[in-house]
Design an enzyme around this catalytic site. Structure first.
Site, PDB file in Angstrom:
ATOM      1  N   HIS A 141      -3.005   4.027  -5.797  1.00  0.00           N
ATOM      2  CA  HIS A 141      -1.708   3.059  -5.063  1.00  0.00           C
ATOM      3  C   HIS A 141      -1.494   2.485  -6.217  1.00  0.00           C
ATOM      4  O   HIS A 141      -2.003   1.182  -6.373  1.00  0.00           O
ATOM      5  CB  HIS A 141      -2.381   3.102  -3.527  1.00  0.00           C
ATOM      6  CG  HIS A 141      -0.973   2.796  -2.920  1.00  0.00           C
ATOM      7  ND1 HIS A 141      -0.109   2.467  -2.153  1.00  0.00           N
ATOM      8  CD2 HIS A 141      -1.860   0.563  -2.674  1.00  0.00           C
ATOM      9  CE1 HIS A 141       0.542   1.563  -1.253  1.00  0.00           C
ATOM     10  NE2 HIS A 141      -0.016   0.803  -2.396  1.00  0.00           N
TER      11      HIS A 141
ATOM     12  N   ASP B  43       0.492   3.730  11.900  1.00  0.00           N
ATOM     13  CA  ASP B  43       1.260   2.270  10.522  1.00  0.00           C
ATOM     14  C   ASP B  43       2.024   2.419  10.311  1.00  0.00           C
ATOM     15  O   ASP B  43       2.608   1.107  10.009  1.00  0.00           O
ATOM     16  CB  ASP B  43       0.539   3.074   9.457  1.00  0.00           C
ATOM     17  CG  ASP B  43       1.385   2.137   7.974  1.00  0.00           C
ATOM     18  OD1 ASP B  43       0.524   1.161   7.700  1.00  0.00           O
ATOM     19  OD2 ASP B  43       1.630   2.661   7.525  1.00  0.00           O
TER      20      ASP B  43
ATOM     21  N   ARG C  92       4.832  -5.788  12.738  1.00  0.00           N
ATOM     22  CA  ARG C  92       4.385  -6.468  11.729  1.00  0.00           C
ATOM     23  C   ARG C  92       5.933  -7.337  10.727  1.00  0.00           C
ATOM     24  O   ARG C  92       5.883  -8.676  10.485  1.00  0.00           O
ATOM     25  CB  ARG C  92       3.279  -5.688  10.112  1.00  0.00           C
ATOM     26  CG  ARG C  92       1.886  -6.095  11.246  1.00  0.00           C
ATOM     27  CD  ARG C  92       0.926  -5.084  10.349  1.00  0.00           C
ATOM     28  NE  ARG C  92       1.196  -5.211   9.332  1.00  0.00           N
ATOM     29  CZ  ARG C  92       0.692  -5.070   7.360  1.00  0.00           C
ATOM     30  NH1 ARG C  92       0.473  -3.612   8.274  1.00  0.00           N
ATOM     31  NH2 ARG C  92       0.610  -5.695   6.644  1.00  0.00           N
TER      32      ARG C  92
ATOM     33  N   SER D  33      -3.423  -0.601   6.536  1.00  0.00           N
ATOM     34  CA  SER D  33      -2.005   0.157   6.515  1.00  0.00           C
ATOM     35  C   SER D  33      -1.581   0.969   5.150  1.00  0.00           C
ATOM     36  O   SER D  33      -1.899   1.954   4.979  1.00  0.00           O
ATOM     37  CB  SER D  33      -0.640  -1.403   6.153  1.00  0.00           C
ATOM     38  OG  SER D  33       0.046  -0.531   6.166  1.00  0.00           O
TER      39      SER D  33
ATOM     40  N   LYS E  15      -3.316   5.686   4.581  1.00  0.00           N
ATOM     41  CA  LYS E  15      -2.412   6.538   4.468  1.00  0.00           C
ATOM     42  C   LYS E  15      -3.616   6.646   3.102  1.00  0.00           C
ATOM     43  O   LYS E  15      -2.750   8.524   3.042  1.00  0.00           O
ATOM     44  CB  LYS E  15      -0.794   6.322   4.100  1.00  0.00           C
ATOM     45  CG  LYS E  15       0.028   5.572   5.036  1.00  0.00           C
ATOM     46  CD  LYS E  15       0.980   4.734   4.916  1.00  0.00           C
ATOM     47  CE  LYS E  15       1.132   3.416   4.487  1.00  0.00           C
ATOM     48  NZ  LYS E  15       2.031   2.279   4.132  1.00  0.00           N
TER      49      LYS E  15
HETATM   50  N1  URA Z   1       2.074  -1.795   1.824  1.00  0.00           N
HETATM   51  C1  URA Z   1       1.858  -0.618   3.372  1.00  0.00           C
HETATM   52  O1  URA Z   1       2.096   0.352   2.856  1.00  0.00           O
HETATM   53  N2  URA Z   1       1.652  -1.633   3.841  1.00  0.00           N
HETATM   54  C2  URA Z   1       1.688  -3.294   3.716  1.00  0.00           C
HETATM   55  O2  URA Z   1       0.538  -3.921   4.917  1.00  0.00           O
HETATM   56  C3  URA Z   1       2.193  -3.714   2.808  1.00  0.00           C
HETATM   57  C4  URA Z   1       1.711  -2.986   1.332  1.00  0.00           C
END
Ligand code: URA
Length: 411
Positions: free
Chosen positions: A81, A160, A167, A182, A186
């Site tokens: 990621h 999320d 957010r 978050s 995932k």
């Molecule tokens: N990327 C995400 O998936 N979530 C966040 O909170 C910030 C960046």
């Protein structure tokens, strides 16, 4: 559970229990807890933070809000990621590379937002490429070719999806525990054995300073280890764009060069730095997989499996040809001291390569290529880059921004 009390306790800096956090997230996902209460909760977290145990509980609850991948025993399941960057096409190279080195890669990616590009947009510049796989389709593809590159499904971390949108409009994005939960929910829903995180910092990144990036990295590692996943982090400055291209199809073209053993040195090095943390083979083997065409062939397999035609790949420049493609000459002779990633990202966004809000579309053809890199020598009149623009007005805007982004020192 009395939600106003829970919010007040967080507001006053109390540590919440994992069962309480689990119930809150389940109730928010089902719609029982309304957005206004969840926004107050997010703001309380923003100001008071969360302990490692609370952050892990939040991550776990968000991961469990939807479906998770299930993998058969066998090859290690891995992913990477990135916290986002300019010109960051690493996933396009890393996923096939690691898959042809004996790993399974269930890569769930996002779209670009603001100055940051997204892997899904880049993939969709390949005609016919379908990123909307179900978990069942992805599992079948993983069984056949070891890699799937897709977006979040409706049933993938729905908590999320809701909370991130909330957010975004309540000033609660830049909170380390909320970002950690978050991102990690995932990634953990992919049921990984190993994950590498490319945590960027600098003008073109989410985290402006190295210290912030280190704090986020430590938080994500702590959650990963709590949940039984080996998490590696690599901190990378995002002061200049990765590689020499910024823009969707242009980045695919550069990723293909890298998959064929060429491409810019910084892109190749970054791919290898990240891939070697999670792959089951040494760096040298990964280099060989790039140089001998294996990774490139694996990318063809991905494209074919997901609705595209590999024969289109060498034609990407013709398929997405912007009406204006023009070089920008260097104003002086000297050494390139700076190529500001943030400004280049802004310019690419205004050219149409990115989206200002989630509902916008993107223009696959526009952006920058042949960008100079920091440290290079340049002669007056030689190109700093090429701009690919839809209109003359766009070109002029991008040229002016490029002039501010690139600094050349004369000696
Ligand atoms: N990327 C995400 O998936 N979530 C966040 O909170 C910030 C960046």
């Amino acid at each position: 559970m009395h939600i106003p009390t829970l919010i007040s306790r967080k507001r006053d800096g109390e540590e919440l229990g994992s069962r309480e956090i689990g119930k809150l997230i389940a109730a928010y996902t089902s719609g029982e807890v309304p957005d206004y209460q969840m926004s107050a909760f997010a703001m309380a977290v923003f100001f008071k933070g969360m302990t490692a145990a609370e952050t892990a509980a939040l991550t776990h609850a968000m991961m469990e809000s939807g479906d998770c991948f299930e993998h058969p025993a066998g090859s290690p399941v891995v992913d990477k990621h990135s916290t986002g960057g300019i010109g960051d096409k690493v996933s396009l190279v890393l996923a096939p590379l690691v898959a042809c080195a004996g790993c399974r890669v269930p890569m769930v990616s996002g779209r670009g937002l603001g100055i940051t590009g997204g892997t899904l947009d880049k993939l969709e510049s390949i005609p016919g490429f379908n990123v909307h796989l179900t978990l069942g389709q992805a599992a079948a593809q993983l069984g056949k070719i070891g890699v799937a590159m897709m977006g979040q499904t409706e049933r993938f971390c729905p908590a999320d999806r809701k909370l991130y949108a909330l957010r975004d409009v309540t000033g609660t994005v830049p909170s380390i525990p909320l970002i950690t939960a978050s991102i990690m929910s995932k990634k953990l829903a992919e049921s990984l054995d190993r994950l590498v995180l490319d945590v960027k910092f600098g003008s073109g990144a989410f985290m402006q300073t190295k210290h912030e990036a280190e704090t986020l990295a430590a938080s994500m590692v702590a959650v990963g280890s709590e949940m039984g996943v080996e998490v590696f982090t690599v901190l990378n400055p995002m002061t200049e764009p990765t590689g020499r291209t910024v823009g969707n199809a242009l980045e695919v073209i550069e990723a293909l060069e890298c998959l064929e053993g060429g491409g810019p040195a910084d892109l190749r090095a970054l791919v290898l730095d990240l891939a070697e943390k999670i792959a089951a083979v040494p760096r040298q083997t990964l280099e060989e997989r790039l140089d001998d065409g294996s990774a490139r062939r694996k990318f063809d397999e991905i494209v074919a499996a997901q609705g595209g035609n590999p024969a289109d790949l060498p034609r990407m420049a013709e398929i997405h040809k912007a009406p204006i493609i023009r070089e920008v000459p260097a104003p002086t002779t000297g050494q390139v001291k700076k190529v500001d990633a943030g400004l280049i990202g802004q310019a690419a966004l205004q050219l149409g390569a990115g989206r200002a809000k989630a509902s916008d579309g993107v223009d696959f053809a526009v952006g920058f290529d042949r960008l100079v890199k920091t440290g290079e020598s340049i002669h007056a009149g030689h190109p700093l880059c090429r701009i690919h623009a839809r209109t003359k007005t766009d070109f002029d805007m991008a040229e002016a921004m490029l002039g501010k982004a690139v600094r050349i020192t004369t000696h």
